[in-house]
Design an enzyme around this catalytic site. Structure first.
Site, PDB file in Angstrom:
ATOM      1  N   GLY A   4      46.011  64.476  35.564  1.00 14.38           N
ATOM      2  CA  GLY A   4      45.661  63.017  36.295  1.00 14.38           C
ATOM      3  C   GLY A   4      46.735  62.072  35.938  1.00 14.38           C
ATOM      4  O   GLY A   4      47.345  61.990  34.687  1.00 14.38           O
ATOM      5  N   ASN A   5      47.087  61.416  36.178  1.00 10.66           N
ATOM      6  CA  ASN A   5      48.032  60.066  35.301  1.00 10.66           C
ATOM      7  C   ASN A   5      47.169  59.356  34.602  1.00 10.66           C
ATOM      8  O   ASN A   5      47.717  58.781  33.623  1.00 10.66           O
ATOM      9  CB  ASN A   5      48.912  58.646  37.176  1.00 10.66           C
ATOM     10  N   THR A   6      45.582  58.852  35.277  1.00  7.90           N
ATOM     11  CA  THR A   6      45.063  57.938  33.954  1.00  7.90           C
ATOM     12  C   THR A   6      44.026  59.322  34.031  1.00  7.90           C
ATOM     13  O   THR A   6      43.316  58.974  32.517  1.00  7.90           O
ATOM     14  CB  THR A   6      45.030  56.991  34.467  1.00  7.90           C
ATOM     15  N   GLY A  80      54.781  66.199  43.313  1.00  4.17           N
ATOM     16  CA  GLY A  80      53.770  66.247  43.105  1.00  4.17           C
ATOM     17  C   GLY A  80      52.927  67.456  43.048  1.00  4.17           C
ATOM     18  O   GLY A  80      53.169  67.759  44.559  1.00  4.17           O
ATOM     19  N   ASP A  82      49.777  67.679  42.252  1.00  2.04           N
ATOM     20  CA  ASP A  82      48.242  67.512  43.071  1.00  2.04           C
ATOM     21  C   ASP A  82      48.751  66.748  44.290  1.00  2.04           C
ATOM     22  O   ASP A  82      47.342  67.564  45.368  1.00  2.04           O
ATOM     23  CB  ASP A  82      48.387  65.709  42.766  1.00  2.04           C
ATOM     24  N   ARG A  83      49.671  66.467  45.052  1.00  2.00           N
ATOM     25  CA  ARG A  83      49.901  66.646  46.342  1.00  2.00           C
ATOM     26  C   ARG A  83      49.649  68.065  47.211  1.00  2.00           C
ATOM     27  O   ARG A  83      49.202  67.944  48.859  1.00  2.00           O
ATOM     28  CB  ARG A  83      50.926  65.000  46.965  1.00  2.00           C
ATOM     29  N   ASP A 121      44.722  60.194  49.313  1.00  2.56           N
ATOM     30  CA  ASP A 121      44.777  61.115  48.031  1.00  2.56           C
ATOM     31  C   ASP A 121      44.989  59.367  47.175  1.00  2.56           C
ATOM     32  O   ASP A 121      45.363  58.727  47.163  1.00  2.56           O
ATOM     33  CB  ASP A 121      45.315  61.451  47.157  1.00  2.56           C
ATOM     34  N   THR A 124      45.810  56.451  41.220  1.00  3.23           N
ATOM     35  CA  THR A 124      46.290  55.563  40.537  1.00  3.23           C
ATOM     36  C   THR A 124      47.294  54.907  41.578  1.00  3.23           C
ATOM     37  O   THR A 124      47.661  53.868  41.739  1.00  3.23           O
ATOM     38  CB  THR A 124      47.149  56.512  39.365  1.00  3.23           C
ATOM     39  N   THR A 179      37.636  34.450  43.039  1.00  2.00           N
ATOM     40  CA  THR A 179      38.954  34.811  43.190  1.00  2.00           C
ATOM     41  C   THR A 179      39.133  35.912  43.014  1.00  2.00           C
ATOM     42  O   THR A 179      39.471  36.938  43.271  1.00  2.00           O
ATOM     43  CB  THR A 179      39.761  33.572  42.026  1.00  2.00           C
TER      44      THR A 179
END
Length: 260
Positions: A4-6, A80, A82-83, A121, A124, A179
């Site tokens: 994946g991306n991360t 992608g 993954d999709r 999904d 990220t 916050t």
């Protein structure tokens, strides 16, 4: 293995008694490794990537599963992996349920019977992938995931702090005073409402079965229940689809048709 991306997402089937000798799929995620041991490479059956692949790892190219191996019709070449995997996996689950002629699962009040599917999904990015009832890719949407939203708020403002996500929705306040907690609550509730809204919008077919997956899926699931949104929770949907297609490819090579 799905890159994946991360994070890198791993799956392994443990030996089990039975005809095929395979047990349940064990899944876990890690940060991108600096190297892979020889034993890990030898055990690798397949991999796919949506994120960067370090060339120094020398992943076997013959084991890479690419878009043309996913039996989902009408996919654009830029989709992608993954999709594609998650969309096909959700659609396949609903087809199997139709074949069994069983009622939709009631674990989450799901309406995931036969017909079209919508995959949310939550990683990220929060990606929406629609698949028509006949197994054709039907478009989608993309928006920043919770972590990206929090990073953008902290990076683009002078006073907002760096803020992480709570480990579970049970730690999430609905209307926080602090916050940082307000940032986390706003991002997660915003994503939950986006998912519920996308599922309820007009669709050319019947209302799709909603499938929730990705790293933030367990955080979002209680919020969707609170909104009264039916869904199926499958945190490792893309990895499970990769596992299923790997087994099919090993038993018989997949030949893609002209419409894929």
């Amino acid at each position: 293995m799905l890159i994946g991306n991360t994070h890198w997402h791993w799956g392994r089937r443990e030996p089990a008694p039975g005809r095929d000798g395979l047990g349940a799929l064990h899944c876990w995620s890690t940060r991108p490794p600096e190297c892979l041991e020889q034993g890990e490479l030898e055990q690798l059956l397949a991999w796919a990537a949506v994120g960067p692949v370090p060339p120094e790892l020398e992943l076997p190219p013959q084991l890479q599963l690419t878009l043309d191996a996913v039996p989902l019709f009408g996919m654009p070449a830029w989709l992608g992996i993954d999709r594609a995997l998650a969309g096909w996996g959700a659609w396949q689950h609903q087809q199997e349920r139709k074949a069994r002629e069983g009622p939709p699962g009631d674990g989450d009040g799901s309406r995931g019977g036969p017909g079209p599917v919508l995959v949310a999904d939550a990683g990220t990015a929060l990606s929406f992938t629609r698949v028509a009832g006949n197994g054709t890719f039907a478009g989608g949407r993309l928006m920043a995931g919770a972590g990206l939203q929090l990073a953008a708020l902290a990076g683009a403002t002078a006073l907002l702090p760096q803020q992480g996500l709570p480990d579970s929705a049970a730690q999430l306040e609905t209307w926080p005073i602090a916050t940082g907690a307000a940032m986390a609550s706003g991002c997660l509730w915003g994503l939950a409402h986006a998912i519920a809204g996308a599922s309820r919008q007009d669709h050319p077919e019947q209302a799709p079965g909603l499938w929730l997956t990705g790293g933030d899926a367990p955080r979002l699931a209680p919020l969707l229940r609170e909104l009264g949104q039916p869904f199926e929770l499958v945190p490792n949907l893309a990895l499970e689809a990769l596992d299923a297609l790997t087994g099919a490819r090993i038993s018989r090579p997949w030949r893609s048709g002209p419409d894929r």
